[in-house]
Design a protein around this motif. Structure first.
Motif, mmCIF file in Angstrom:
data_model
loop_
_atom_site.group_PDB
_atom_site.id
_atom_site.type_symbol
_atom_site.label_atom_id
_atom_site.label_comp_id
_atom_site.label_asym_id
_atom_site.label_seq_id
_atom_site.Cartn_x
_atom_site.Cartn_y
_atom_site.Cartn_z
ATOM 1 N N SER A 199 0.797 -1.227 0.000
ATOM 2 C CA SER A 199 0.000 0.000 0.000
ATOM 3 C C SER A 199 0.830 1.278 0.000
ATOM 4 O O SER A 199 0.503 2.230 -0.722
ATOM 5 N N PRO A 200 1.927 1.373 0.797
ATOM 6 C CA PRO A 200 2.700 2.618 0.781
ATOM 7 C C PRO A 200 3.319 2.967 -0.574
ATOM 8 O O PRO A 200 3.717 4.101 -0.796
ATOM 9 N N GLU A 201 3.398 1.978 -1.490
ATOM 10 C CA GLU A 201 3.987 2.221 -2.806
ATOM 11 C C GLU A 201 2.933 2.505 -3.885
ATOM 12 O O GLU A 201 3.271 2.715 -5.051
ATOM 13 N N THR A 202 1.669 2.537 -3.497
ATOM 14 C CA THR A 202 0.588 2.693 -4.466
ATOM 15 C C THR A 202 0.632 4.042 -5.170
ATOM 16 O O THR A 202 0.439 4.130 -6.391
ATOM 17 N N TYR A 203 0.870 5.101 -4.433
ATOM 18 C CA TYR A 203 0.895 6.461 -5.008
ATOM 19 C C TYR A 203 1.881 6.519 -6.172
ATOM 20 O O TYR A 203 1.532 6.960 -7.275
ATOM 21 N N GLN A 204 3.104 6.085 -5.934
ATOM 22 C CA GLN A 204 4.131 6.163 -6.969
ATOM 23 C C GLN A 204 3.794 5.261 -8.147
ATOM 24 O O GLN A 204 4.002 5.635 -9.313
ATOM 25 N N ALA A 205 3.273 4.069 -7.864
ATOM 26 C CA ALA A 205 2.937 3.138 -8.941
ATOM 27 C C ALA A 205 1.856 3.703 -9.848
ATOM 28 O O ALA A 205 1.897 3.535 -11.073
ATOM 29 N N MET A 206 0.883 4.406 -9.272
ATOM 30 C CA MET A 206 -0.172 5.000 -10.091
ATOM 31 C C MET A 206 0.331 6.236 -10.816
ATOM 32 O O MET A 206 -0.008 6.472 -11.976
ATOM 33 N N ARG A 207 1.153 7.022 -10.173
ATOM 34 C CA ARG A 207 1.657 8.253 -10.795
ATOM 35 C C ARG A 207 2.527 7.943 -12.007
ATOM 36 O O ARG A 207 2.486 8.650 -13.022
#
Length: 347
Positions: A199-207
């Motif tokens: 979950s903490p890596e979701t932002y970067q993966a979507m961006r």
């Protein structure tokens, strides 16, 4: 030498008893426990539950149990938490079974789709299920730890970036952030391509476009700042619910005084109720908040929800069959959890 007669001996004994009763009680030695998780700063579970639980335990034990808290992954990643508790790097850690399916297979029952819709039902129902019986023995004590408290998130829905979503058919082929296990199988059943990302890596993966979207708890969208990178939300999918628990190394638990254990249990009940109520309240408000953030919100109608239930029904049979082929009581655990859900729905 003075010899006491019978009355004198009785008087002396009474005096000793009174003196003992009036003497100050010896305080238990102060204990400081290390607590670690990976929730981002300001996450509602930490603010509503974790901090409350620690403060309440300290209060209930008159300061004899205190904590050092290391949040936001300071001590290690989400995948490190299991081994950190086992090895004694921390005493209490955030160890979700959904990320440890290989060592906590039975606890994965909570990840089956559509079992309940409210945290105030699922949270106490799963606590009852996980603190006794096969899950406790196989998934926790066998691994040298035991569950302290945990909360069910809001249901997981679909959030995408740069993809037009008009109906369930548009999920076909989308690369979606998931948690391995039943969520992955449910996404496959709907035609999506699961990608296992913490979950903490979701932002970067979507961006960066590593994924097209995420299956994510609705109430955690703003905690992880995903409103900055998503443009569409599909609500009513409800294919997953996540249990976020704190566990304690069993060796540490066994070394606590019984009254300290009871204080932790009492604080756990209070913390779980607080977080579950906040989860349900927040989920009810988020649709309008997302619209105000400029996110297109699509709410599935009843026919579409039934389509989801039909598509994901085989996930139940596969989960039970897989466990029972490995000699584990999957059917028994599912039945127990369903029974506890029914009990708490009536309360």
């Amino acid at each position: 030498m003075t010899v006491l007669n019978g009355l004198d001996r009785l008087a002396a004994g009474a005096a000793l008893i009174i003196a003992g009763a009036l003497a100050p009680q010896v305080a238990l030695a102060e204990t400081t426990l290390k607590v670690a998780d990976t929730f981002p700063p300001g996450h509602y579970i930490v603010e509503t539950g974790t901090k409350y639980w620690m403060e309440r335990v300290t209060e209930l034990t008159d300061g004899e149990v205190q904590f050092q808290y290391f949040g936001a992954g300071q001590m290690g990643s989400l995948r490190d938490m299991f081994s950190m508790v086992q090895s004694g790097v921390v005493d209490i850690g955030y160890v979700p079974p959904a990320y440890n399916g290989g060592t906590m297979p039975l606890a994965g029952v909570h990840t089956l789709p559509g079992l309940f819709s409210q945290s105030t039902v699922g949270t106490p129902a799963f606590y009852d299920t996980v603190t006794s019986g096969p899950i406790l023995e196989n998934d926790f004590l066998k691994n040298g730890m035991r569950p302290l408290w945990g909360v069910m998130t809001s249901t997981y829905n679909l959030f995408t970036r740069g993809k037009e979503i008009d109906g369930l058919e548009d999920i076909d082929g989308l690369k979606l952030k998931i948690i391995a296990g039943n969520m992955s199988e449910s996404v496959k059943a709907l035609g999506g391509a699961p990608v296992d990302i913490p979950s903490p890596e979701t932002y970067q993966a979507m961006r960066t476009g590593t994924v097209d979207g995420a299956i994510f708890p609705t109430t955690s969208i703003y905690s992880y700042k995903l409103e900055e990178v998503i443009d569409t939300a599909v609500l009513g999918l409800d294919i997953f619910v996540y249990w976020a628990p704190y566990v304690i190394r069993d060796e540490v638990w066994q070394g606590l005084a019984p009254e300290h254990q009871e204080a932790m249990k009492q604080a756990a009940q209070e913390a779980m109720q607080r977080v579950a109520e906040e989860t349900d309240r927040s989920a009810a408000e988020l649709e309008d908040k997302m619209r105000e953030s400029g996110i297109e919100v699509i709410v599935l109608d009843e026919a579409q929800r039934e389509q989801v239930r039909t598509a994901t029904a085989p996930v139940f049979d596969a989960w039970v069959s897989d466990l029972e082929e490995r000699g584990m009581p999957g059917g028994e655990v599912l039945e127990a959890f369903r029974s506890n859900i029914e009990k708490h729905q009536k309360q």
